[in-house]
Scaffold this active site. Structure first.
Site, PDB file in Angstrom:
ATOM      1  N   MET A  18       0.328  -1.163   0.665  1.00  0.00           N
ATOM      2  CA  MET A  18      -0.107  -0.274  -0.053  1.00  0.00           C
ATOM      3  C   MET A  18       0.926   0.566   0.211  1.00  0.00           C
ATOM      4  O   MET A  18       0.488   2.080  -0.590  1.00  0.00           O
ATOM      5  CB  MET A  18      -0.990  -0.059   1.173  1.00  0.00           C
ATOM      6  CG  MET A  18      -1.643  -1.156   1.672  1.00  0.00           C
ATOM      7  SD  MET A  18      -2.796  -1.465   3.233  1.00  0.00           S
ATOM      8  CE  MET A  18      -3.025   0.239   3.374  1.00  0.00           C
ATOM      9  N   ASP A  51       5.054 -11.191   9.632  1.00  0.00           N
ATOM     10  CA  ASP A  51       5.053 -10.867   7.503  1.00  0.00           C
ATOM     11  C   ASP A  51       6.773 -10.668   7.427  1.00  0.00           C
ATOM     12  O   ASP A  51       7.354 -10.043   6.739  1.00  0.00           O
ATOM     13  CB  ASP A  51       4.687  -9.727   7.117  1.00  0.00           C
ATOM     14  CG  ASP A  51       4.448  -9.350   5.884  1.00  0.00           C
ATOM     15  OD1 ASP A  51       4.728 -10.629   5.265  1.00  0.00           O
ATOM     16  OD2 ASP A  51       4.721  -8.925   5.204  1.00  0.00           O
TER      17      ASP A  51
END
Length: 681
Positions: free
Chosen positions: A25, A139
């Site tokens: 993003m 992550d």
């Protein structure tokens, strides 16, 4: 070509200069932070209508606060963050690293095994710190490991991280977020996670580093096949792809990647330690102590470094003879005006005490220092530890000051192990350090090594006040640490008089191995007694490290010792005390803690009335110490004159009223900005 709309813009105090990349993003830019005149990495997230919700703001704030709370040398620091309503963006300003990422390295295939394990150990330490604070990354992947110019690793991108103690929707079953090639089976199934999920992902990363490929394929592979393999299959051992991987290291990777979390390592520190042991690297750690080698073994290890350094010097002298001969011949062909003026030896004014101003190098001394270091020379910092917030921040500040002077700077971590510190000093010398900044753990043990460095003409700067300065400069004095303790002790005495009728049973968490810390503890005791003379000092006990504080308080409670006030020489030991009190079901209204450092967690505890009443804030003194260290070393390397001791400043108490005032002060500019924006409309 479409012009990037943010280039040349000023967002908050950041002037956007160059686009560095895009992922997910966000877009990352190089920007200039105008208030401190430094380049930063500015991560910009363009908001859409759906992003204006409170949920997005909460999650964005979570990412920023998670990173800000994780002060560690191997976690990329965040400088500032916010939401710019007028631009419909959210932004994060972080330290700018120019060494690329682990992903860039792996594009060229497998890494050399020792280098892979060493680099893994660096970001594993950052991850261990995150886990110790209750944070799961979620992550982990090569692109989230960034490198500085010296090749050191930094863990970044906590956008998917969650607090294990939190109540975030990120914990809900069925919510799968992450990168499939590196995700654990339980993460792929959308189950609630704990830190062992990160350990699986770390195992996948180490596999990739050792073999040059992810175990079940990368981002370009069939995602369904990758997910199925993570859920159902074990990969081939790394050594089947790279024969250089030893069997013991195979075992480490395969254990980390066990499908059942209970069969994995319980902490990343154990995994990193066993990986290092598998390839013969040093495995000492403060969090998970290894069996200490004997003094004879340590000295043998040190002698091997000295032998290597000696061999290197012998070869250098041989090369130097040839270089000098060539230089003499060349010198006959050039004008004398082109010969550089020799850099003078520094002058240390023995017995003299100065201030920070006396350590500031002149422009000529800085030029001399840069000339002396050249392209490859560097200043080495032999750190006591990098695991506390205080030390991690100070190291970061030292690095920033060195970078501003365009000086190379490297950190050698002693991991709070005095024998390992001996090793790190010799390692730094073998690597060619031009100067040593040292946080001394045990002067007597280091005496021979420091004498050798002095004889070799290596300038030294010390945090602390060693009786023998070895021709170098000391930052601090016994008086400063005593004053720190005195301020905290007197504050505690006033609190005891006001809230406890002048009566209290007090224990003091000390660290007797360091004389300056003993002086701080003396200040704690004398300060509280001077204001509240009727308190009962039960005794002084081992603190300074979280484990020490925990063990001390647990043992006292097990022995039936009753106390209601703890005076601690630092926050780290006090944090361990809190854990022991929690375990014993002793509430925060029953024991009151007064400490030194005012770390973020301590501030939170103070804000919440959770055991901590107040802590001495050292932000200004810590930063001044970092600046003094770099200044003094630049002055020494540049041939300047400097007092043997530079006095350090004392901090100020941080209590609940201080924090409330800070919050109100920070809210005022925002209110003024909102009012100005409204009036402009």
């Amino acid at each position: 070509m479409v012009q990037d709309p943010f280039l040349g813009r000023v967002i908050s105090e950041f002037e956007v200069i160059e686009r560095l990349g895009r992922g997910g993003m966000a877009t990352v830019y190089r920007a200039r932070q105008q208030s401190v005149n430094r380049d930063v990495a500015l991560k910009i997230i363009e908001l859409h209508e759906d992003d204006q919700s409170e949920e997005f703001r909460r999650r964005f704030k979570q990412e920023a606060e998670v990173i800000a709370s994780l002060e560690h040398i191997h976690i990329l620091p965040i400088y500032s963050y916010g939401i710019a309503e007028e631009d419909d963006i959210a932004y994060l300003a972080m330290r700018l690293l120019r060494g690329g990422s682990l992903n860039d390295i792996l594009r060229h295939g497998a890494m050399e095994v020792p280098r892979a394990v060493q680099l893994f150990g660096e970001f594993a330490r950052g991850l261990a710190h995150a886990h110790s604070k209750g944070v799961i990354h979620r992550d982990l992947k090569p692109s989230n490991i960034l490198l500085d110019d010296n090749g050191h690793a930094y863990l970044t991108d906590f956008g998917l991280a969650k607090l294990t103690e939190g109540d975030s929707n990120l914990t809900k079953t069925g919510n799968v977020v992450g990168t499939p090639a590196y995700m654990s089976p339980e993460q792929l199934r959308g189950e609630v996670l704990d830190h062992r999920s990160d350990i699986y992902s770390a195992g996948v990363m180490l596999y990739h580093m050792l073999t040059g490929q992810a175990p079940f394929g990368g981002s370009s592979s069939d995602v369904v096949a990758v997910i199925y393999s993570h859920l159902e299959k074990m990969p081939e051992p790394p050594s089947t792809i790279n024969p250089e991987v030893p069997p013991l290291l195979d075992a480490v990777v395969m254990r980390a990647m066990a499908k059942d979390p209970n069969e994995r390592y319980d902490n990343i520190g154990d995994m990193a330690r066993e990986a290092k042991a598998a390839v013969g690297l040093s495995v000492s750690t403060t969090s998970y102590p290894a069996v200490a080698p004997t003094l004879a073994q340590r000295r043998a290890h040190i002698s091997s470094f000295k032998s290597l350094a000696g061999q290197s010097r012998s070869r250098i002298w041989g090369y130097l003879f040839v270089v000098v001969a060539i230089a003499i011949i060349a010198g006959a062909l050039i004008a004398l005006s082109n010969i550089e003026t020799p850099i003078p030896a520094p002058t240390v004014l023995t017995g003299e005490v100065g201030t920070a101003e006396d350590a500031i190098p002149t422009s000529e001394e800085l030029a001399n220092t840069r000339r002396k270091l050249g392209d490859d020379g560097f200043i080495a910092y032999i750190a006591c530890t990098q695991d506390s917030e205080y030390h991690a921040r100070q190291i970061r500040e030292m690095r920033d000051f060195a970078t501003n002077y365009n000086l190379n700077f490297r950190v050698y971590d002693s991991e709070a192990d005095e024998y390992n510190q001996l090793t790190q000093i010799e390692r730094a010398r073998t690597d060619g350090a031009a100067g040593l900044i040292i946080c001394i753990l045990n002067e007597e043990l280091l005496s021979e090594s420091l004498s050798d460095a002095q004889a070799a003409g290596i300038p030294m700067v010390f945090f602390g006040d060693p009786p023998n300065k070895f021709g170098g400069v000391a930052l601090s004095s016994r008086n400063v640490d005593y004053q720190m303790g005195l301020i905290v002790g007197e504050y505690a005495g006033e609190y005891i008089n006001e809230h406890m009728d002048g009566q209290a049973d007090v224990i003091i968490l000390d660290f007797p191995d360091l004389e300056i810390i003993v002086q701080r503890a003396n200040g704690l005791e004398e300060g509280v007694l001077s204001v509240a003379p009727d308190v009962n000092i039960i005794g002084r006990y081992l603190g300074a490290l979280r484990d020490n504080g925990y063990n001390t308080v647990k043992n006292l409670l097990d022995d039936g010792v009753e106390f209601n006030v703890i005076l601690s020489i630092n926050d780290a030991g006090a944090f361990g005390a809190v854990e022991a009190l929690e375990e014993a079901n002793i509430g925060p209204d029953e024991v009151h803690i007064f400490s030194v450092d005012a770390e973020q967690l301590a501030r939170q505890y103070i804000r919440d009335d959770y055991y901590f009443v107040a802590s001495l804030g050292l932000d200004a003194s810590r930063r001044q110490g970092a600046q003094d260290a770099i200044n003094a070393m630049a002055k020494l390397l540049g041939g300047g004159t400097i007092p043997e001791q530079i006095e350090q400043i004392v901090g100020a108490m941080v209590d609940k009223s201080t924090l409330l005032n800070e919050a109100e002060a920070s809210a005022e500019p925002e209110a003024e900005a909102t009012e100005a924006a409204t009036s402009d409309e």
